[in-house]
Each structure stands twice: as structure tokens, then as C-alpha cells.
Design a protein around this motif. Sequence first.
Motif, PDB file in Angstrom:
ATOM      1  N   UNK A   1       0.834  -1.203   0.000  1.00 21.44           N
ATOM      2  CA  UNK A   1       0.000   0.000   0.000  1.00 21.44           C
ATOM      3  C   UNK A   1       0.867   1.250   0.000  1.00 21.44           C
ATOM      4  N   UNK A   2       0.413   2.271  -0.730  1.00 25.41           N
ATOM      5  CA  UNK A   2       1.133   3.532  -0.774  1.00 25.41           C
ATOM      6  C   UNK A   2       2.258   3.558  -1.783  1.00 25.41           C
ATOM      7  N   UNK A   3       2.314   2.554  -2.631  1.00 25.47           N
ATOM      8  CA  UNK A   3       3.362   2.483  -3.647  1.00 25.47           C
ATOM      9  C   UNK A   3       2.741   2.241  -5.015  1.00 25.47           C
ATOM     10  N   UNK A   4       3.513   2.539  -6.039  1.00 23.66           N
ATOM     11  CA  UNK A   4       3.072   2.288  -7.405  1.00 23.66           C
ATOM     12  C   UNK A   4       3.432   0.856  -7.786  1.00 23.66           C
ATOM     13  N   UNK A   5       3.019   0.440  -8.973  1.00 22.56           N
ATOM     14  CA  UNK A   5       3.286  -0.923  -9.430  1.00 22.56           C
ATOM     15  C   UNK A   5       4.777  -1.235  -9.477  1.00 22.56           C
TER      16      UNK A   5
ATOM     17  N   UNK B   1       7.256   5.054  -3.848  1.00 24.78           N
ATOM     18  CA  UNK B   1       6.313   5.723  -2.951  1.00 24.78           C
ATOM     19  C   UNK B   1       5.665   6.862  -3.718  1.00 24.78           C
ATOM     20  N   UNK B   2       4.460   7.231  -3.298  1.00 25.61           N
ATOM     21  CA  UNK B   2       3.743   8.329  -3.937  1.00 25.61           C
ATOM     22  C   UNK B   2       3.307   9.329  -2.872  1.00 25.61           C
ATOM     23  N   UNK B   3       2.946  10.519  -3.320  1.00 24.26           N
ATOM     24  CA  UNK B   3       2.496  11.555  -2.399  1.00 24.26           C
ATOM     25  C   UNK B   3       1.196  11.131  -1.714  1.00 24.26           C
TER      26      UNK B   3
ATOM     27  N   UNK C   1       0.442  10.416  11.539  1.00 20.70           N
ATOM     28  CA  UNK C   1       1.590  10.860  10.759  1.00 20.70           C
ATOM     29  C   UNK C   1       1.485  10.215   9.392  1.00 20.70           C
ATOM     30  N   UNK C   2       1.427  11.067   8.372  1.00 20.84           N
ATOM     31  CA  UNK C   2       1.347  10.618   6.983  1.00 20.84           C
ATOM     32  C   UNK C   2       2.605  11.140   6.311  1.00 20.84           C
ATOM     33  N   UNK C   3       3.387  10.239   5.732  1.00 21.73           N
ATOM     34  CA  UNK C   3       4.676  10.680   5.199  1.00 21.73           C
ATOM     35  C   UNK C   3       5.019  10.027   3.869  1.00 21.73           C
ATOM     36  N   UNK C   4       6.000  10.600   3.254  1.00 22.63           N
ATOM     37  CA  UNK C   4       6.583  10.092   2.008  1.00 22.63           C
ATOM     38  C   UNK C   4       8.089  10.155   2.247  1.00 22.63           C
ATOM     39  N   UNK C   5       8.748   9.002   2.255  1.00 20.47           N
ATOM     40  CA  UNK C   5      10.158   8.948   2.655  1.00 20.47           C
ATOM     41  C   UNK C   5      11.143   9.566   1.669  1.00 20.47           C
ATOM     42  N   UNK C   6      10.843   9.504   0.386  1.00 21.26           N
ATOM     43  CA  UNK C   6      11.806   9.959  -0.624  1.00 21.26           C
ATOM     44  C   UNK C   6      11.146  10.815  -1.700  1.00 21.26           C
TER      45      UNK C   6
ATOM     46  N   UNK D   1       8.626  20.105  -1.112  1.00 17.95           N
ATOM     47  CA  UNK D   1       7.597  21.139  -0.943  1.00 17.95           C
ATOM     48  C   UNK D   1       6.327  20.791  -1.694  1.00 17.95           C
ATOM     49  N   UNK D   2       6.451  20.224  -2.881  1.00 20.51           N
ATOM     50  CA  UNK D   2       5.277  19.793  -3.642  1.00 20.51           C
ATOM     51  C   UNK D   2       4.586  18.654  -2.894  1.00 20.51           C
ATOM     52  N   UNK D   3       5.363  17.724  -2.377  1.00 20.92           N
ATOM     53  CA  UNK D   3       4.789  16.606  -1.620  1.00 20.92           C
ATOM     54  C   UNK D   3       4.062  17.114  -0.380  1.00 20.92           C
ATOM     55  N   UNK D   4       4.657  18.063   0.331  1.00 16.95           N
ATOM     56  CA  UNK D   4       4.023  18.623   1.521  1.00 16.95           C
ATOM     57  C   UNK D   4       2.708  19.309   1.163  1.00 16.95           C
ATOM     58  N   UNK D   5       2.702  20.087   0.087  1.00 20.66           N
ATOM     59  CA  UNK D   5       1.469  20.779  -0.327  1.00 20.66           C
ATOM     60  C   UNK D   5       0.416  19.784  -0.798  1.00 20.66           C
ATOM     61  N   UNK D   6       0.826  18.791  -1.571  1.00 21.98           N
ATOM     62  CA  UNK D   6      -0.110  17.780  -2.055  1.00 21.98           C
ATOM     63  C   UNK D   6      -0.749  17.046  -0.879  1.00 21.98           C
ATOM     64  N   UNK D   7       0.080  16.626   0.072  1.00 25.22           N
ATOM     65  CA  UNK D   7      -0.430  15.930   1.249  1.00 25.22           C
ATOM     66  C   UNK D   7      -1.323  16.818   2.099  1.00 25.22           C
ATOM     67  N   UNK D   8      -0.912  18.064   2.292  1.00 26.48           N
ATOM     68  CA  UNK D   8      -1.722  18.996   3.080  1.00 26.48           C
ATOM     69  C   UNK D   8      -3.079  19.213   2.423  1.00 26.48           C
ATOM     70  N   UNK D   9      -3.078  19.498   1.128  1.00 23.97           N
ATOM     71  CA  UNK D   9      -4.334  19.734   0.410  1.00 23.97           C
ATOM     72  C   UNK D   9      -5.249  18.529   0.477  1.00 23.97           C
ATOM     73  N   UNK D  10      -4.682  17.346   0.274  1.00 20.91           N
ATOM     74  CA  UNK D  10      -5.479  16.114   0.336  1.00 20.91           C
ATOM     75  C   UNK D  10      -6.097  15.925   1.722  1.00 20.91           C
ATOM     76  N   UNK D  11      -5.258  16.021   2.758  1.00 15.18           N
ATOM     77  CA  UNK D  11      -5.757  15.779   4.102  1.00 15.18           C
ATOM     78  C   UNK D  11      -6.694  16.880   4.594  1.00 15.18           C
ATOM     79  N   UNK D  12      -6.438  18.127   4.213  1.00 16.47           N
ATOM     80  CA  UNK D  12      -7.304  19.231   4.625  1.00 16.47           C
ATOM     81  C   UNK D  12      -8.702  19.101   4.025  1.00 16.47           C
TER      82      UNK D  12
END
Length: 66
Positions: free
Chosen positions: A7-11, A15-17, A41-46, A51-62
Motif C-alpha cells: 500500500x502507498x506504492x506504485x506498481x 512511494x507516492x504523495x 503521521x502521513x509521510x513520504x520517505x523519498x 515542498x510539492x509533496x508537503x502541499x499535495x499531502x496537506x491539500x489532500x488531508x485538509x
Amino acid sequence: MSTPIPEGRTADGQMVDPGKGVIDFGKIFRRTWHEGIDEFIVEHDNPVDPLVTAKTGFDYLANLRF
């Protein structure tokens, strides 16, 4: 025989945002918020661009409703 994709990974195993993968965060939050959990805690290790990952995650969760 195919290998299950974690889960949380592509084929291809990347890892994905947050909000772009297969994890159903709404389901997780719905099932656990009443148990007294104060934070998740929702994260993306790599991330390619943190900054794009942080914004994408924030927007999704908000905007996530559960």
C-alpha cells in the motif's frame, strides 16, 4: 504468480504523495478517531520535490472528509 504491491506504492514499488496511492486514509481515520488518537503521521520517505509533496499531502488531508 504476481507479487502484491505494498500500500502507498506504485506498481514499480515507488512511494507516492499522500492521497495519490492506494491507502484509504478516510477509512483509517473513520475507524480510529473515536479511540482517542490525537494525531496521525502521513509521510513520504523519498519525495522528488519535498515542498510539492508537503502541499499535495496537506491539500489532500485538509479536504478529506470522513
